[in-house]
Design a protein around this motif. Structure first.
Motif, mmCIF file in Angstrom:
data_model
loop_
_atom_site.group_PDB
_atom_site.id
_atom_site.type_symbol
_atom_site.label_atom_id
_atom_site.label_comp_id
_atom_site.label_asym_id
_atom_site.label_seq_id
_atom_site.Cartn_x
_atom_site.Cartn_y
_atom_site.Cartn_z
ATOM 1 N N UNK A 137 0.815 -1.219 0.000
ATOM 2 C CA UNK A 137 0.000 0.000 0.000
ATOM 3 C C UNK A 137 0.847 1.266 0.000
ATOM 4 N N UNK A 138 1.886 1.284 0.822
ATOM 5 C CA UNK A 138 2.721 2.480 0.939
ATOM 6 C C UNK A 138 3.323 2.862 -0.400
ATOM 7 N N UNK A 139 3.897 1.872 -1.099
ATOM 8 C CA UNK A 139 4.592 2.188 -2.335
ATOM 9 C C UNK A 139 3.622 2.374 -3.499
ATOM 10 N N UNK A 140 2.452 1.777 -3.414
ATOM 11 C CA UNK A 140 1.422 2.056 -4.420
ATOM 12 C C UNK A 140 1.007 3.527 -4.345
ATOM 13 N N UNK A 141 0.762 4.001 -3.130
ATOM 14 C CA UNK A 141 0.408 5.410 -2.940
ATOM 15 C C UNK A 141 1.558 6.308 -3.376
ATOM 16 N N UNK A 142 2.779 5.930 -3.025
ATOM 17 C CA UNK A 142 3.949 6.723 -3.390
ATOM 18 C C UNK A 142 4.036 6.898 -4.904
ATOM 19 N N UNK A 143 3.841 5.799 -5.638
ATOM 20 C CA UNK A 143 3.959 5.867 -7.097
ATOM 21 C C UNK A 143 2.850 6.713 -7.688
ATOM 22 N N UNK A 144 1.628 6.550 -7.199
ATOM 23 C CA UNK A 144 0.533 7.350 -7.749
ATOM 24 C C UNK A 144 0.733 8.830 -7.440
ATOM 25 N N UNK A 145 1.283 9.146 -6.276
ATOM 26 C CA UNK A 145 1.574 10.548 -5.956
ATOM 27 C C UNK A 145 2.662 11.106 -6.872
ATOM 28 N N UNK A 146 3.675 10.290 -7.155
ATOM 29 C CA UNK A 146 4.734 10.723 -8.073
ATOM 30 C C UNK A 146 4.157 10.983 -9.463
ATOM 31 N N UNK A 147 3.299 10.087 -9.936
ATOM 32 C CA UNK A 147 2.683 10.268 -11.250
ATOM 33 C C UNK A 147 1.838 11.541 -11.281
ATOM 34 N N UNK A 148 1.077 11.766 -10.207
ATOM 35 C CA UNK A 148 0.250 12.964 -10.132
ATOM 36 C C UNK A 148 1.121 14.219 -10.172
ATOM 37 N N UNK A 149 2.251 14.156 -9.450
ATOM 38 C CA UNK A 149 3.157 15.302 -9.423
ATOM 39 C C UNK A 149 3.807 15.541 -10.782
ATOM 40 N N UNK A 150 4.120 14.468 -11.493
ATOM 41 C CA UNK A 150 4.720 14.609 -12.824
ATOM 42 C C UNK A 150 3.754 15.270 -13.804
ATOM 43 N N UNK A 151 2.478 15.007 -13.630
ATOM 44 C CA UNK A 151 1.464 15.652 -14.468
ATOM 45 C C UNK A 151 1.258 17.107 -14.053
ATOM 46 N N UNK A 152 1.059 17.328 -12.772
ATOM 47 C CA UNK A 152 0.722 18.673 -12.284
ATOM 48 C C UNK A 152 1.895 19.642 -12.359
ATOM 49 N N UNK A 153 3.105 19.158 -12.056
ATOM 50 C CA UNK A 153 4.269 20.044 -11.984
ATOM 51 C C UNK A 153 5.078 20.079 -13.281
ATOM 52 N N UNK A 154 5.124 18.943 -13.996
ATOM 53 C CA UNK A 154 5.987 18.849 -15.175
ATOM 54 C C UNK A 154 5.215 18.772 -16.483
ATOM 55 N N UNK A 155 3.895 18.689 -16.400
ATOM 56 C CA UNK A 155 3.078 18.696 -17.610
ATOM 57 C C UNK A 155 3.093 17.406 -18.397
ATOM 58 N N UNK A 156 3.484 16.291 -17.767
ATOM 59 C CA UNK A 156 3.493 15.008 -18.469
ATOM 60 C C UNK A 156 2.059 14.552 -18.770
ATOM 61 N N UNK A 157 1.938 13.689 -19.744
ATOM 62 C CA UNK A 157 0.670 13.042 -20.074
ATOM 63 C C UNK A 157 0.826 11.552 -19.794
ATOM 64 N N UNK A 158 0.003 11.019 -18.883
ATOM 65 C CA UNK A 158 0.181 9.645 -18.418
ATOM 66 C C UNK A 158 -1.068 8.827 -18.716
ATOM 67 N N UNK A 159 -0.834 7.637 -19.269
ATOM 68 C CA UNK A 159 -1.908 6.670 -19.507
ATOM 69 C C UNK A 159 -1.520 5.388 -18.793
ATOM 70 N N UNK A 160 -2.432 4.859 -17.986
ATOM 71 C CA UNK A 160 -2.104 3.625 -17.282
ATOM 72 C C UNK A 160 -3.282 2.660 -17.264
#
Length: 252
Positions: free
Chosen positions: A168-191
């Motif tokens: 659970x901890x690392x699942x949340x960590x990864x989703x937060x990183x992905x969210x940050x990459x979209x919000x802060x870096x403008x990435x487009x993510x499909x999963x």
């Protein structure tokens, strides 16, 4: 912008993806959900040129996917498959560095090392950087592969079930990183993702597939709805609001 236009994939006489069309929004997280065998992973593979398209086309920024030069595509789009097998023995740092290959061709420069360090830090892999992949747990290896994708620093990131083998901890960590990459870096993510609560809490758009076709697609607010989920999963799933997030109660 990525446009998927009437794509179909067949194995023999069976269509695993049938006449699917969709548009991937820039600077957003789009999650593919649906039951097993719905065609989610196959669709993602066609969109990343890992699987041939039998009919239809995928267009990235106005250019047909088939026309992209391999090196140019690797700088534009990164992909992490559901299962990853590497035949050579690598350390975590070696693997993450491999994400810079489209730029460095194996000759790492200062900029490459910067992205490698950032990716290792994002995934909290500092203590494991010198360890070989075959000495890690499944979850640690998965984090290393995701760090490799992050280091590739592409505009588009495709992830097929990135939370496999993670607690659970690392699942949340990864989703937060992905969210940050979209919000802060403008990435487009499909999963592709199985846990609809992670899709609910972190996605902007959701595309639901069943039996190779799109059942429904829309914003997260539109899709996390008991009536919509019933059509996708053929079960009644109550939806509660907890901490401002829509949570699906499918355990009872």
């Amino acid at each position: 912008m990525i446009n998927v236009r009437n794509v179909t994939k067949r194995y023999g006489d069976t269509s695993v993806v049938n006449d699917v069309s969709l548009e991937i929004k820039l600077g957003k997280i789009t999650s593919f959900i649906g039951p097993n065998g719905a065609g989610k992973s196959t669709l993602l593979s066609m969109m990343s040129r890992l699987a041939a398209i039998d009919e239809g086309e995928v267009v990235i920024e106005g250019k047909n996917l088939a026309q992209w030069n391999t090196k140019e595509l690797a700088r534009k789009l990164s992909v992490l498959k559901q299962t990853n097998q590497i035949s050579i023995r690598l350390t975590v740092e070696d693997l993450v560095a491999y994400g810079r290959f489209p730029y460095s061709q194996g000759r790492l420069k200062a900029e490459d090392r910067k992205f490698i360090e950032e990716a290792i830090t994002y995934m909290e892999l500092g203590p494991f950087r010198g360890k070989y992949l075959d000495h890690l747990s499944g979850g640690q290896r998965q984090r290393a592969f995701i760090a490799m994708v992050i280091a590739q620093n592409t505009d588009y990131i495709f992830l097929d079930e990135p939370l496999n083998n993670l607690d659970m901890k690392h699942s949340v960590q990864i989703m937060r990183v992905l969210r940050r990459m979209v919000d802060d870096l403008g990435k487009t993510i499909v999963l592709v993702i199985h846990d609809i609560n992670f899709a609910s809490c972190y996605s902007d758009y959701i595309v639901a597939l069943r039996e190779g076709a799109i059942v429904s697609q829309g914003t997260t607010e539109e899709m996390i709805d008991t009536r919509v989920l019933k059509e996708i999963y053929d079960m009644t799933i109550p939806v509660e609001t907890v901490g401002g997030q829509k949570i699906c109660v499918y355990f009872s």
